[in-house]
Design a protein around this motif. Structure first.
Motif, short mmCIF file in Angstrom:
data_model
loop_
_atom_site.label_atom_id
_atom_site.label_comp_id
_atom_site.label_asym_id
_atom_site.label_seq_id
_atom_site.Cartn_x
_atom_site.Cartn_y
_atom_site.Cartn_z
N TYR A 1 -4.52 3.55 5.35
CA TYR A 1 -4.85 3.30 3.95
C TYR A 1 -6.30 2.87 3.87
O TYR A 1 -6.90 2.51 4.87
N LEU B 1 0.80 -1.23 0.00
CA LEU B 1 0.00 0.00 0.00
C LEU B 1 0.84 1.28 0.00
O LEU B 1 0.54 2.23 -0.72
N THR C 1 -7.09 2.20 -1.67
CA THR C 1 -5.67 1.87 -1.81
C THR C 1 -5.52 0.37 -2.08
O THR C 1 -4.77 -0.05 -2.95
#
Ligand code: ARG
Length: 656
Positions: A385, A345, A389
């Motif tokens: 995230y 990520l 993502t």
């Protein structure tokens, strides 16, 4: 062999002679709606005539004369303004049926250019209630995978389970604070679901409390605006009256929505306030939502204790899911949950930032896929995230590692905006040559007009839903067999059949609706023995098997090669054409991934069979030759149902 493509191909050289692009015109050659007009109809002459500035009827006559169809069809007939009607030569039709006799695929050959398609489906969020929406995704996605494979494509089914989301912070918090040791020991998955519900209930309680005053103000303001507008509308005239009425109706809608939001919040508060135990918990955990979020953040940051808990929870949740999949006879090539992409990520966000695609906005990192539209948040202010993502990392993986040509997301239509943003961002990111498609579907509704909920609303609820389908089917199987002079089924057989009928019923009921529409979950319709249901198809199959049994024939021992097929009566002809259109049905399913086009084909085939069976006796056929020919049709019919249903993940049984 696809009969329609064969006919369309015959038109190509003729159309090229008119210096036009044949593609769109060929689409207007279709199976005829009414058998009196022949078997196929070409309806393009009108639009072509317009392009060429000619008389459509004359053009149709001219094209008919130029066609070289004599091996396949009788002489074409032009009707009305310029329809070209085609009737297959009976001899040709007979040869075609002879050619597919005994073939489970009904002559459908694999595609010449297979694609590699990744199908992302089911994808429930573990430890969170799995709702019927996930069942829908599971059933539709599985049917799509089976149909793609049948057509010859390479498929990778991937269960993108939500195993890394905010629900883990909630159950970690719940586990640490509210766990019931006994319940946990007895049934961890049910206990986790309870903890999840409890933590979300308490969080929502506090949110409702904090939002109450603004909600009250908004509701009051909306109501006042309605009053003002309706007073104005009373005295207004003409144009301004019409305008006011429009405004008033919009304002009333807004007011109803504001009122509903307020009522919803009040209800949430009332439930907790009425329960001393819950009230005490709410009072003792005023910042529960924030604390649960912090647990998620700790998990994502690699906190040892939270990781340990996550590793303890996850396998148990997955086992519970696996039970449902096994029951439904559904399997996945991959189960790469959200957690799998966690290591990627940071790089995804960096990559987007380097290209200037992700920019900082109020401390968050956002992509603005379309100007003036909502941002696609790839990193939140607190550093977390997001779903976005993960999905970007997933696209990258499927592109680079899996080398997919196409990815299908079989997900609720309420996520349409997310996928729109994902696809646009992916294109901006420079991933190309990969087809991405949101195969969306509508909501399953209850009879009360609200989204359908299983009693407990979780995986366990889903299992009991399946149990209920099977026990209702059992009643039908019992009644049916008990009605016979001599019941034919042992209790074990009845149980096995009930499983096939019950689960088939649930799947078919879902699949026979156009996936975009909402539909009402209705047990009686689902298991009805007539109409467009799995039960009806399964009965039709068993009925055909019964024909052979009564004649003392074993279908698996019969070899139809060399058996002459005779298609003199309209019913036989119609059934034959229907059987030969299987390839076309499969192709149409795959055009936009709509399995209901296959159930529609099954239903028409079953109807064609039933008309054939009423009119054309097999046992008392006028000659042996005719009897054998009809047996070929019966056998093909059985194969058609079995193969067709198998593409939907539904089984059949020889006796019912
Ligand atoms: N877990 C998500 C949900 O239940 C669905 C995931 C669908 N797949 C995806 N790649 N976003 O809403």
């Amino acid at each position: 062999m696809n009969l329609l493509s064969l006919i369309r191909r015959k038109f190509v050289p003729v159309l090229e002679g008119y210096a036009v692009e044949p593609g769109p015109l060929l689409d207007l050659i279709r199976p005829a709606q009414d058998a009196r007009h022949g078997d196929f109809q070409a309806n393009f002459a009108m639009s072509l005539a317009k392009q060429l500035g000619r008389n459509p009827r004359e053009l149709a006559e001219q094209i008919s004369a130029e066609l070289d169809l004599s091996e396949i069809c009788e002489a074409p007939e032009v009707a009305g303004p310029g329809f070209i009607n085609l009737r297959l030569r009976t001899g040709f039709l007979q040869e075609l049926i002879q050619g597919i006799a005994g073939d489970d695929r009904l002559g459908v050959t694999p595609v010449s250019h297979p694609r590699h398609v990744v199908v992302d489906f089911s994808s429930p969020n573990v430890a969170k209630p799995m709702h019927v929406g996930h069942l829908r995704s599971t059933v539709i996605g599985d049917a799509i995978c089976r149909t793609l494979r049948f057509a010859g494509h390479r498929v990778t089914s991937d269960n993108h389970i939500g195993d890394w989301g905010t629900q883990f912070g909630m159950i970690i918090y719940g586990y640490q604070n509210f766990r019931d040791e006994q319940l946990w020991e007895a049934d961890p998955v049910t206990e986790l679901a309870r903890l999840y519900r409890l933590v979300s209930q308490l969080s929502e309680y506090h949110a409702a409390q904090a939002g109450l005053i603004p909600l009250e103000q908004a509701a009051a303001a909306a109501a006042a605006r309605c009053d003002a507008l309706s007073a104005e509308a009373e005295t207004a005239e003409g144009d301004s009256s019409a305008k006011l009425k429009k405004q008033l109706s919009a304002a009333r809608k807004e007011s109803a929505a504001a009122q509903a939001a307020l009522t919803g919040a009040l209800e949430k508060l009332a439930v907790v306030d009425a329960d001393p135990e819950l009230s005490a918990l709410a009072a003792g955990h005023p910042t529960i939502a924030r604390l649960a979020r912090e647990e998620t953040a700790k998990l994502h940051a690699g906190d040892a204790e939270n990781l340990r808990l996550w590793e303890q929870f996850l396998p148990r949740c997955l086992e519970a899911l696996q039970r449902v999949y096994e029951r439904l006879d559904i399997s996945f090539d991959l189960t790469l949950g959200e957690s799998f992409y966690n290591p990627q990520l940071a790089a995804v966000v960096e990559g987007l930032a380097e290209r200037g695609l992700a920019v900082s906005s109020d401390g968050a990192m956002c992509v603005f896929p379309e100007e003036g539209k909502a941002p696609f948040i790839v990193r939140k202010t607190d550093g977390a995230y997001t779903y976005a993502t993960t999905d970007l990392a997933t696209v990258q993986y499927r592109h680079q590692e899996l080398q997919a040509d196409e990815v299908l997301y079989v997900v609720d239509k309420r996520q349409a905006e997310h996928f729109q943003q994902l696809f646009t961002t992916t294109a901006l990111w420079g991933i190309d040559g990969l087809g991405l498609r949101h195969v969306s579907f509508g909501t399953v509704m209850g009879e009360n007009g609200k989204p359908y909920k299983t009693r407990s609303g979780d995986t366990v609820g889903l299992e009991s839903l399946l149990d209920e389908a099977v026990s209702r089917a059992r009643r039908i199987v019992d009644e049916n067999d008990d009605r016979r002079e001599q019941p034919a089924l042992t209790p074990e057989e009845r149980g096995r059949i009930a499983e096939i009928v019950g689960l088939g019923g649930i799947k078919y009921a879902d699949l026979h609706h156009n996936r975009d529409s909402d539909y009402v979950f209705d047990w009686d319709k689902m298991l009805a023995t007539t109409g467009d249901t799995a039960t009806y198809m399964q009965y039709a199959y068993a009925r055909v098997c019964g024909i052979f049994r009564r004649l003392g024939l074993r279908r698996e021992d019969l070899d139809f090669k060399g058996t002459a097929v005779l298609l003199e009566s309209p019913e036989e002809r119609k059934l034959a054409l229907q059987l030969l259109s299987f390839g076309y049905a499969v192709e149409s399913v795959l055009q936009e991934y709509r399995p209901h086009l296959l159930t529609a084909w099954l239903f028409s085939t079953a109807e064609a069979f039933s008309q054939f069976f009423d009119r054309c006796s097999v046992q008392n056929a006028e000659s042996d030759e005719l009897r054998n020919s009809r047996l070929v049709l019966c056998d093909l019919m059985a194969r058609a149902i079995r193969t067709g249903l198998s593409l939907l993940g539904i089984e059949v049984t020889d006796t019912m």
